[in-house]
Write a protein that holds these residues in place. Structure first.
Motif, PDB file in Angstrom:
ATOM      1  N   LYS A  74       0.850  -1.181   0.000  1.00  0.00           N
ATOM      2  CA  LYS A  74       0.000   0.000   0.000  1.00  0.00           C
ATOM      3  C   LYS A  74       0.896   1.244   0.000  1.00  0.00           C
ATOM      4  CE  LYS A  74      -4.085  -1.890   2.258  1.00  0.00           C
ATOM      5  NZ  LYS A  74      -4.937  -2.133   1.092  1.00  0.00           N
ATOM      6  N   GLY A  85       1.033   5.357   1.235  1.00  0.00           N
ATOM      7  CA  GLY A  85       0.411   6.385   2.073  1.00  0.00           C
ATOM      8  C   GLY A  85       1.082   7.731   1.867  1.00  0.00           C
ATOM      9  N   THR A 120      -4.450  13.352   4.557  1.00  0.00           N
ATOM     10  CA  THR A 120      -3.996  12.006   4.897  1.00  0.00           C
ATOM     11  C   THR A 120      -4.539  11.057   3.841  1.00  0.00           C
ATOM     12  OG1 THR A 120      -4.315  12.610   7.237  1.00  0.00           O
ATOM     13  CG2 THR A 120      -3.975  10.275   6.735  1.00  0.00           C
ATOM     14  N   ILE A 150      -4.382   7.050   1.886  1.00  0.00           N
ATOM     15  CA  ILE A 150      -3.903   5.671   1.747  1.00  0.00           C
ATOM     16  C   ILE A 150      -4.396   5.161   0.408  1.00  0.00           C
ATOM     17  CG2 ILE A 150      -4.032   3.306   2.602  1.00  0.00           C
ATOM     18  CD1 ILE A 150      -4.374   4.359   5.409  1.00  0.00           C
ATOM     19  N   PRO A 206       1.716   1.957   4.564  1.00  0.00           N
ATOM     20  CA  PRO A 206       0.825   1.446   5.606  1.00  0.00           C
ATOM     21  C   PRO A 206       0.904  -0.081   5.675  1.00  0.00           C
ATOM     22  CG  PRO A 206      -0.306   3.011   4.130  1.00  0.00           C
ATOM     23  CD  PRO A 206       1.003   2.645   3.482  1.00  0.00           C
ATOM     24  N   PHE A 254      -7.537  -0.362   8.166  1.00  0.00           N
ATOM     25  CA  PHE A 254      -6.659  -0.810   7.075  1.00  0.00           C
ATOM     26  C   PHE A 254      -7.422  -1.838   6.247  1.00  0.00           C
ATOM     27  CE2 PHE A 254      -2.442  -1.531   5.329  1.00  0.00           C
ATOM     28  CZ  PHE A 254      -2.452  -2.850   4.910  1.00  0.00           C
ATOM     29  N   ILE A 280      -3.633   3.428  11.988  1.00  0.00           N
ATOM     30  CA  ILE A 280      -2.856   2.764  10.944  1.00  0.00           C
ATOM     31  C   ILE A 280      -1.362   2.859  11.271  1.00  0.00           C
ATOM     32  CG2 ILE A 280      -2.236   2.784   8.490  1.00  0.00           C
ATOM     33  CD1 ILE A 280      -5.094   1.969   8.789  1.00  0.00           C
ATOM     34  N   ASN A 286       2.440   2.607   9.932  1.00  0.00           N
ATOM     35  CA  ASN A 286       3.135   2.820   8.661  1.00  0.00           C
ATOM     36  C   ASN A 286       4.649   2.699   8.832  1.00  0.00           C
ATOM     37  OD1 ASN A 286       0.751   4.393   7.072  1.00  0.00           O
ATOM     38  ND2 ASN A 286       0.903   5.244   9.135  1.00  0.00           N
TER      39      ASN A 286
END
Lengths: 104, 104
Positions: A3, A5, A55, A57, A95, A101, B41, B43
């Motif tokens: 992932k 972020g 923010t 993701i 992340p 999540f 989350i 990270n």
């Protein structure tokens, strides 16, 4: 697939923060249609009246890059740019898990 | 009621990042039972092998403070402390909307 972020700060011109928040919330609404975008949160802070943080993701970095190529995204960026005085630090992240999540 | 957000960096002792990630993911699992915690989350970033960032969104600041008083939270903090070399910048935020934002 990792992932992707992002956490970044944007400084609006004096008095333009709320207008910038509005544009960024429009971007967030657009992201509702973009499957690879898993989180796009707009944040403010009373002690910094010109600042906005976003923010994000993403399912992976290519999804993020693809979103920037969308015509609607470019149009929103165009509308936001005159409101922006500068960009603060932007932290790229990977992340790895937690509450909220989305498992692949 | 304003939502409450946090974005903070924690530096693990050399070689302890993955152990710290594991402890923080246990904290995230605990937060699954805490209604006021809306996002937690964990990270990492390849270019900073000792660093961990935590992205949080809370229903409000009092929910966050209450969570720190929980016995289970204190126990997890105790287990994480020996792994931690230091704390980097922590940004307090007021999330105002976006994709993944839980309406009150």
């Amino acid at each position: 697939m990792n992932k992707f972020g992002l956490f970044g700060k944007i400084t609006a011109h004096t008095g333009q923060r709320d207008a910038l928040v509005k544009v960024l919330l429009e971007a967030a609404t657009l992201m509702e249609t973009v499957e690879g975008c898993e989180l796009y949160i707009v944040n403010i802070l009373d002690s910094e009246p010109d600042a906005v943080w976003v923010t994000e993701i993403w399912r992976d970095e290519s999804d993020h890059k693809a979103s920037l190529m969308m015509g609607e995204t470019k149009a929103i960026i165009q509308r936001g740019r005159p409101l922006i005085a500068g960009f603060g630090e932007q932290t790229k992240l990977c992340p790895v898990g937690g509450k909220g999540f989305l498992e692949a």
